[in-house]
Design a protein around this motif. Structure first.
Motif, short mmCIF file in Angstrom:
data_model
loop_
_atom_site.label_atom_id
_atom_site.label_comp_id
_atom_site.label_asym_id
_atom_site.label_seq_id
_atom_site.Cartn_x
_atom_site.Cartn_y
_atom_site.Cartn_z
N VAL A 1 0.67 -1.27 -0.03
CA VAL A 1 -0.14 -0.16 0.02
C VAL A 1 0.95 1.24 -0.14
O VAL A 1 0.51 2.34 -0.14
CB VAL A 1 -0.92 -0.17 1.10
CG1 VAL A 1 -1.91 -1.03 1.21
CG2 VAL A 1 -0.15 0.11 2.44
N ASN A 2 2.03 1.22 0.53
CA ASN A 2 2.83 2.55 0.41
C ASN A 2 4.45 2.19 -0.05
O ASN A 2 5.30 2.33 0.70
CB ASN A 2 2.89 2.96 2.00
CG ASN A 2 3.53 4.02 2.31
OD1 ASN A 2 3.37 4.98 1.35
ND2 ASN A 2 3.94 4.36 3.35
N SER A 3 4.53 1.83 -1.16
CA SER A 3 5.73 1.88 -2.05
C SER A 3 5.54 2.35 -3.29
O SER A 3 4.44 2.68 -3.89
CB SER A 3 6.17 0.35 -2.02
OG SER A 3 5.26 -0.41 -2.98
N SER A 4 6.74 2.44 -4.10
CA SER A 4 6.82 3.07 -5.51
C SER A 4 7.96 2.24 -6.18
O SER A 4 8.48 1.33 -5.52
CB SER A 4 7.03 4.59 -5.39
OG SER A 4 8.56 4.67 -4.84
N SER A 5 7.96 2.66 -7.40
CA SER A 5 9.03 2.17 -8.38
C SER A 5 8.72 0.56 -8.37
O SER A 5 9.72 -0.25 -8.66
CB SER A 5 10.31 2.44 -7.60
OG SER A 5 10.69 3.75 -7.31
N GLY A 6 7.50 0.19 -8.51
CA GLY A 6 7.56 -1.41 -8.77
C GLY A 6 7.85 -2.32 -7.63
O GLY A 6 7.74 -3.48 -7.93
N LYS A 7 8.10 -1.83 -6.60
CA LYS A 7 8.79 -2.65 -5.34
C LYS A 7 7.36 -3.50 -4.92
O LYS A 7 6.39 -2.96 -4.48
CB LYS A 7 9.36 -1.91 -4.20
CG LYS A 7 10.47 -1.01 -4.71
CD LYS A 7 10.94 -0.04 -3.65
CE LYS A 7 11.87 0.67 -3.95
NZ LYS A 7 12.56 1.69 -2.91
N GLY A 8 7.82 -4.62 -4.82
CA GLY A 8 6.82 -5.71 -4.06
C GLY A 8 5.46 -5.97 -5.18
O GLY A 8 4.58 -6.38 -4.54
N ILE A 9 5.49 -5.59 -6.33
CA ILE A 9 4.49 -5.97 -7.22
C ILE A 9 4.40 -6.86 -7.94
O ILE A 9 5.64 -7.48 -8.43
CB ILE A 9 4.09 -4.58 -8.08
CG1 ILE A 9 3.85 -3.33 -7.20
CG2 ILE A 9 3.07 -4.60 -9.14
CD1 ILE A 9 3.81 -2.02 -8.08
N HIS A 10 3.60 -7.88 -7.93
CA HIS A 10 3.35 -9.13 -8.61
C HIS A 10 2.14 -9.60 -9.25
O HIS A 10 1.01 -9.39 -8.52
CB HIS A 10 3.82 -10.42 -7.80
CG HIS A 10 5.12 -10.22 -7.17
ND1 HIS A 10 6.37 -10.47 -8.05
CD2 HIS A 10 5.67 -9.74 -6.19
CE1 HIS A 10 7.22 -10.44 -7.15
NE2 HIS A 10 6.94 -10.03 -6.10
N VAL A 11 1.77 -9.90 -10.20
CA VAL A 11 0.58 -10.55 -10.94
C VAL A 11 0.55 -11.98 -10.66
O VAL A 11 1.33 -12.71 -10.55
CB VAL A 11 0.79 -10.44 -12.62
CG1 VAL A 11 -0.37 -11.06 -13.25
CG2 VAL A 11 1.10 -9.00 -13.05
N VAL A 12 -0.74 -12.33 -10.00
CA VAL A 12 -0.84 -13.42 -9.47
C VAL A 12 -2.21 -14.27 -9.85
O VAL A 12 -3.17 -13.47 -10.65
CB VAL A 12 -1.16 -13.46 -7.93
CG1 VAL A 12 0.14 -12.88 -7.18
CG2 VAL A 12 -2.41 -12.42 -7.52
#
Length: 407
Positions: free
Chosen positions: A180-191
């Motif tokens: 909820v509180n990150s940027s630059s693609g950090k921790g993002i995954h398609v599931v």
């Protein structure tokens, strides 16, 4: 200020025919030394202090503007602590204008100058807060229904259970999970499966969800450029005042994935998340750097060439005006919360990101509270663009404050 950083600053200013004077720019610790020695004038002619200058060097290219408009005692600060002995608050009384990268804990409520943040802006910049405000706002304003992709807060039990039911019943569920509180693609995954979620997020529970994360409906049919590549659109939002609300939209740029889009392979983030910070980790990034970030003009020309729009003017009428409408809904949705703690003289500058589907619909994805004031990419253009943007913003804020004081 470190010698390397000062040299970079001097080079930037020298390119414009300006030189750096000793009294123009001081590192924060140097300023505190002068404070201790009682050598700081009560009303200095000009004071520009920097901390974390590496990330804000380009901003200081606006110094000639500050002088022209008689802006005194301006501070550009990145980090909260100056050293073990002094904090930001210790030097704040010496300044009337503050530009910081961070919001929380930086400027006390009693500060009467200009500041480039709103105390309650997390309502806009934290993904779950933005989704919640838009969800509540849309109930009373159905025209805002397609502003944001369908989103569920995995830390909210009711929302998690509603999403889980959908996830379990769809034939091929494809969603995207984000902190909820990150940027630059950090921790993002398609599931696509619970097993995939657990692999990327070990703390995920099939009964309790995942705190501090949200999940969005994935856009399976994204608009593509350059014969098959996904992209992200960055625009800018400048809020000059909250009372009355005064906001401006500015076009930005486009970041392209350097791996072709392939829905059959959702495990390769490079083809699905086009953030520059993520794309930089690809081994071919340096050879493809120039194609990874597009100017607005090049992007519009590409869509016209694809036959999506008749002309650049058609794009403005169709897409840019729709972006403005969606940003306006977003600001209205969070405005009651933004007004909490608001004081005149506060303003803010945000990066607003959009994604598009193949039907020419652009969706507002997120709002970033600290869009970069520097860029290693296309440096020459940024040296012109960034000071110009900041100059315009400060000019507008000053005009508003002058009119307020004049009654």
């Amino acid at each position: 200020m470190k010698e390397k950083e000062k040299k970079e600053l001097e080079e930037d200013l020298d390119a414009r025919g300006h030189c750096v004077e000793e009294e123009d720019v001081l590192c924060m610790c140097k300023l505190m030394e002068r404070v201790k020695e009682g050598k700081v004038p009560k009303d200095p002619t000009y004071y520009y202090a920097l901390n974390g200058v590496k990330s804000l060097t380009r901003v200081v290219c606006a110094i000639p503007y500050w002088r022209e408009h008689n802006l005194k005692r301006a501070i550009f600060c990145h980090s909260f602590r100056l050293n073990d002995e002094y904090t930001f608050r210790d030097v704040l009384p010496y300044f009337t204008f503050v530009w910081t990268n961070k919001r929380k804990g930086m400027v006390p409520a009693e500060f009467e100058g200009l500041w480039n943040h709103f105390p309650s802006e997390s309502a806009l910049t934290q993904k779950h807060n933005l989704a919640r405000h838009l969800r509540e706002y849309t109930r009373a304003n159905p025209s805002a229904e397609n502003v944001h992709p369908l989103t569920w807060d995995l830390g909210d039990t009711n929302q998690f259970l509603a999403w889980k039911k959908l996830f379990e019943t769809e034939e091929r569920p494809i969603f995207i999970v984000k902190p909820v509180n990150s940027s630059s693609g950090k921790g993002i995954h398609v599931v696509e499966t619970f097993e995939t979620i657990k692999e990327h997020y070990p703390e995920f529970s099939r009964t309790l969800g995942l705190d501090q994360h949200l999940v969005q409906r994935y856009i399976r049919n994204p608009m593509l450029i350059e014969n098959g590549y996904k992209f992200n659109v960055r625009t800018y939002l400048f809020i000059a005042s909250l009372s009355p609300p005064i906001a401006y939209f500015h076009t930005g740029y486009v970041t392209q994935a350097i791996v072709p889009y392939d829905l059959s392979n959702t495990t390769n983030r490079m083809g699905h998340v086009s953030s520059t910070a993520l794309q930089k980790t690809h081994p071919d990034f340096e050879t493809k750097r120039e194609s990874q970030k597009w100017s607005w003009e090049r992007f519009v020309a590409e869509l016209v060439a694809q036959g999506r729009f008749d002309s650049p003017e058609d794009f403005v009428e169709t897409v840019e005006k729709e972006m403005i409408r969606k940003i306006a809904h977003t600001v209205k949705a969070v405005l009651p919360t933004l007004l909490k703690g608001y004081k005149r003289g506060q303003f803010a500058y945000y990066g607003v990101d959009f994604l598009a589907n193949d039907e020419n619909e652009f969706f507002l994805i997120e709002v970033n509270k600290a869009p970069s004031a520097t860029s290693s990419h296309n440096k020459e253009k940024n040296l012109v663009l960034i000071p110009s943007l900041i100059n315009e913003m400060v000019s507008i804020v000053y005009e508003i404050e002058k009119k307020r004081k004049a009654g």
